[in-house]
Design a protein around this motif. Sequence first.
Motif, PDB file in Angstrom:
ATOM      1  N   ALA A  37      64.462  47.197   7.370  1.00  0.00           N
ATOM      2  CA  ALA A  37      63.431  47.503   6.373  1.00  0.00           C
ATOM      3  C   ALA A  37      62.338  46.443   6.485  1.00  0.00           C
ATOM      4  CB  ALA A  37      64.018  47.504   4.967  1.00  0.00           C
ATOM      5  N   LEU A  38      61.100  46.886   6.412  1.00  0.00           N
ATOM      6  CA  LEU A  38      59.942  45.987   6.439  1.00  0.00           C
ATOM      7  C   LEU A  38      59.185  46.173   5.134  1.00  0.00           C
ATOM      8  CD1 LEU A  38      58.029  44.012   7.887  1.00  0.00           C
ATOM      9  CD2 LEU A  38      56.985  45.975   9.023  1.00  0.00           C
ATOM     10  N   LEU A  39      59.199  45.129   4.292  1.00  0.00           N
ATOM     11  CA  LEU A  39      58.607  45.214   2.963  1.00  0.00           C
ATOM     12  C   LEU A  39      57.282  44.459   2.913  1.00  0.00           C
ATOM     13  CD1 LEU A  39      61.888  44.888   2.707  1.00  0.00           C
ATOM     14  CD2 LEU A  39      61.419  44.532   0.314  1.00  0.00           C
ATOM     15  N   ASP A  40      56.355  44.962   2.126  1.00  0.00           N
ATOM     16  CA  ASP A  40      55.134  44.205   1.859  1.00  0.00           C
ATOM     17  C   ASP A  40      54.659  44.527   0.444  1.00  0.00           C
ATOM     18  OD1 ASP A  40      53.004  42.607   3.817  1.00  0.00           O
ATOM     19  OD2 ASP A  40      52.091  43.441   2.005  1.00  0.00           O
ATOM     20  N   LYS A  41      54.095  43.516  -0.202  1.00  0.00           N
ATOM     21  CA  LYS A  41      53.619  43.704  -1.578  1.00  0.00           C
ATOM     22  C   LYS A  41      52.366  44.557  -1.647  1.00  0.00           C
ATOM     23  CE  LYS A  41      51.011  39.360  -1.561  1.00  0.00           C
ATOM     24  NZ  LYS A  41      50.895  37.999  -2.156  1.00  0.00           N
ATOM     25  N   ALA A  42      51.660  44.683  -0.517  1.00  0.00           N
ATOM     26  CA  ALA A  42      50.394  45.415  -0.494  1.00  0.00           C
ATOM     27  C   ALA A  42      50.582  46.811   0.077  1.00  0.00           C
ATOM     28  CB  ALA A  42      49.366  44.654   0.327  1.00  0.00           C
ATOM     29  N   PHE A  44      48.701  49.059   3.006  1.00  0.00           N
ATOM     30  CA  PHE A  44      47.800  48.831   4.129  1.00  0.00           C
ATOM     31  C   PHE A  44      46.814  49.982   4.288  1.00  0.00           C
ATOM     32  CE2 PHE A  44      50.904  45.707   4.708  1.00  0.00           C
ATOM     33  CZ  PHE A  44      50.497  44.810   5.672  1.00  0.00           C
ATOM     34  N   PRO A  45      45.601  49.689   4.789  1.00  0.00           N
ATOM     35  CA  PRO A  45      45.104  48.371   5.223  1.00  0.00           C
ATOM     36  C   PRO A  45      44.800  47.456   4.042  1.00  0.00           C
ATOM     37  CG  PRO A  45      43.373  50.004   5.390  1.00  0.00           C
ATOM     38  CD  PRO A  45      44.618  50.758   5.011  1.00  0.00           C
ATOM     39  N   ARG A  46      45.082  46.185   4.228  1.00  0.00           N
ATOM     40  CA  ARG A  46      44.793  45.178   3.204  1.00  0.00           C
ATOM     41  C   ARG A  46      44.193  43.955   3.881  1.00  0.00           C
ATOM     42  NH1 ARG A  46      47.019  41.941   6.005  1.00  0.00           N
ATOM     43  NH2 ARG A  46      49.196  41.241   5.983  1.00  0.00           N
ATOM     44  N   ASP A  47      43.361  43.251   3.152  1.00  0.00           N
ATOM     45  CA  ASP A  47      42.708  42.073   3.707  1.00  0.00           C
ATOM     46  C   ASP A  47      43.663  40.890   3.697  1.00  0.00           C
ATOM     47  OD1 ASP A  47      40.733  40.493   4.812  1.00  0.00           O
ATOM     48  OD2 ASP A  47      39.706  40.117   2.914  1.00  0.00           O
ATOM     49  N   LYS A  48      43.439  39.951   4.593  1.00  0.00           N
ATOM     50  CA  LYS A  48      44.151  38.673   4.621  1.00  0.00           C
ATOM     51  C   LYS A  48      43.111  37.613   4.929  1.00  0.00           C
ATOM     52  CE  LYS A  48      47.611  35.661   5.317  1.00  0.00           C
ATOM     53  NZ  LYS A  48      46.860  34.457   5.713  1.00  0.00           N
ATOM     54  N   VAL A  49      42.960  36.644   4.044  1.00  0.00           N
ATOM     55  CA  VAL A  49      41.934  35.624   4.238  1.00  0.00           C
ATOM     56  C   VAL A  49      42.337  34.740   5.404  1.00  0.00           C
ATOM     57  CG1 VAL A  49      40.597  33.809   3.137  1.00  0.00           C
ATOM     58  CG2 VAL A  49      41.465  35.704   1.766  1.00  0.00           C
ATOM     59  N   CYS A  50      41.491  34.674   6.411  1.00  0.00           N
ATOM     60  CA  CYS A  50      41.861  34.064   7.685  1.00  0.00           C
ATOM     61  C   CYS A  50      40.591  33.889   8.505  1.00  0.00           C
ATOM     62  CB  CYS A  50      42.851  35.003   8.394  1.00  0.00           C
ATOM     63  SG  CYS A  50      43.375  34.512  10.041  1.00  0.00           S
ATOM     64  N   GLY A  51      40.699  33.180   9.615  1.00  0.00           N
ATOM     65  CA  GLY A  51      39.570  33.055  10.526  1.00  0.00           C
ATOM     66  C   GLY A  51      39.395  34.257  11.428  1.00  0.00           C
ATOM     67  N   ASP A  52      40.422  35.124  11.494  1.00  0.00           N
ATOM     68  CA  ASP A  52      40.370  36.380  12.258  1.00  0.00           C
ATOM     69  C   ASP A  52      40.433  36.191  13.764  1.00  0.00           C
ATOM     70  OD1 ASP A  52      40.166  37.747   9.857  1.00  0.00           O
ATOM     71  OD2 ASP A  52      37.997  38.009   9.980  1.00  0.00           O
ATOM     72  N   LEU A 128      58.237  49.740   3.689  1.00  0.00           N
ATOM     73  CA  LEU A 128      58.134  49.869   2.241  1.00  0.00           C
ATOM     74  C   LEU A 128      56.904  49.102   1.772  1.00  0.00           C
ATOM     75  CD1 LEU A 128      61.893  49.201   1.388  1.00  0.00           C
ATOM     76  CD2 LEU A 128      60.773  51.416   1.645  1.00  0.00           C
ATOM     77  N   GLU A 129      55.826  49.810   1.482  1.00  0.00           N
ATOM     78  CA  GLU A 129      54.611  49.181   0.981  1.00  0.00           C
ATOM     79  C   GLU A 129      54.650  49.123  -0.548  1.00  0.00           C
ATOM     80  OE1 GLU A 129      50.928  50.227   3.505  1.00  0.00           O
ATOM     81  OE2 GLU A 129      52.186  52.023   3.626  1.00  0.00           O
ATOM     82  N   ASN A 130      53.753  48.322  -1.104  1.00  0.00           N
ATOM     83  CA  ASN A 130      53.700  48.139  -2.551  1.00  0.00           C
ATOM     84  C   ASN A 130      55.077  47.735  -3.089  1.00  0.00           C
ATOM     85  OD1 ASN A 130      52.358  48.078  -5.029  1.00  0.00           O
ATOM     86  ND2 ASN A 130      52.927  50.184  -5.521  1.00  0.00           N
ATOM     87  N   ALA A 131      55.744  46.868  -2.325  1.00  0.00           N
ATOM     88  CA  ALA A 131      57.106  46.429  -2.656  1.00  0.00           C
ATOM     89  C   ALA A 131      57.116  44.906  -2.764  1.00  0.00           C
ATOM     90  CB  ALA A 131      58.096  46.910  -1.600  1.00  0.00           C
ATOM     91  N   ALA A 132      56.598  44.399  -3.861  1.00  0.00           N
ATOM     92  CA  ALA A 132      56.495  42.951  -4.056  1.00  0.00           C
ATOM     93  C   ALA A 132      57.864  42.356  -4.363  1.00  0.00           C
ATOM     94  CB  ALA A 132      55.524  42.641  -5.185  1.00  0.00           C
ATOM     95  N   LEU A 133      58.220  41.298  -3.631  1.00  0.00           N
ATOM     96  CA  LEU A 133      59.485  40.608  -3.871  1.00  0.00           C
ATOM     97  C   LEU A 133      59.333  39.663  -5.058  1.00  0.00           C
ATOM     98  CD1 LEU A 133      62.394  39.976  -2.927  1.00  0.00           C
ATOM     99  CD2 LEU A 133      61.405  38.189  -1.462  1.00  0.00           C
TER     100      LEU A 133
END
Length: 389
Positions: A37-42, A44-52, A128-133
């Motif tokens: 299972a691969l969980l994420d609180k967001a 997708f697509p969702r932004d991630k603050v980074c240098g890219d 599993l998206e929108n699955a905040a731990l």
Amino acid sequence: MSAFAPSLPAYDVAIVGAGPAGTACALALRGSGLRVALLDKATFPRDKVCGDAVPGHAFKALGQLDPAYVAALWQLEPRDDVHRSRLVAPSGGSFYLHWKLPAFNSPRLDFDAALLALVRQHTATEVLENAALKTIEITADCARLHLASGQEITASLAIGCDGANSVVGRRLLPEPRLARAHHSAGVRAYFENVADAESGTTEFFFSRSHLAGYLWLFPVGAGRCNVGLGILSELVSKHKIDLKKLLLEQLATHPGLASRFREARQIGPIQGFGLPMGGGRQRPASGARFLLCGDAASLIDPLQGHGIDLAIRSGIMAAGQARECFAKQDFSAESMLAYDQELQRQLGPQLAHSFRLQRLLGTRPWLLNLGTRLAQLPGLRRLAQRLVG
């Protein structure tokens, strides 16, 4: 079966966080026969603050899993294919470093979504998206993941790929005191219509006003640039630096930037983020029934600030450790130490070297000024390439 026999965990592996580390781990578990299972609180697509910036070693690692992954990513738009970097010293002198491995810049909004698409296309992973731990606990039989929704997920092994503020790491390891010498604070914003922003070239500007850090300008395709500033957290705290204000001041006053940003337009707000850097004394990246990868394991290069390649490589290493665990049916903390040792073997020397170099250059602006002059000599230019590449 006895009515009192314990039920099996719902999954063999629960990967928390669907960024580069988590998706690479899922891709590396392809064909393992494990229930993943691969969980994420967001969602997708969702932004991630980074240098890219996506370094070449990220593609090299993914290509070793399957060249098709890399071929698909090189179809991504928007992107800017990077061939060289320009380093600008406090004196204003500059020199170029040319990269051997293919690399590109692309907004994380698009890049991370493309990685997740590869997981959906090539693996049987349940996403599993929108699955905040909310919290996690380890029992003798499994890891129990409690989600903010109230749902509970059980797995034989949990892999925390959930970023610098990892819930997995905070819940399962002693909370460390923030080591400001090994942590940077950063801000970034997107701009368009930046004059002389050369496709294929990333730029780094060093200044007396932000030593032990730099301002970057990375083209990301579609006529836009990721522009940001990062400084060691110990200096931000000591001097009470407002990074958002400093970034705008630099763009308005820096001799090499002011004219280039006179007609530029900012797209969206300036956003901040933290960078837990490697190279110092690391807390463990594992324990009974869990592993940490990427930013959650403080795997960010102290000199160049990149972490996507290290996240991907650590995710692949975690998948290898997971396979070993299930082959031996051993999920003990002692067994997991092999993962920490592999991180140190593969990534430790690079991170330690970058940390020493960052401390040296960040406190001695004259070295950067001298370096720009010496780098004009062919032999020393190759030496500089080896030092920072």
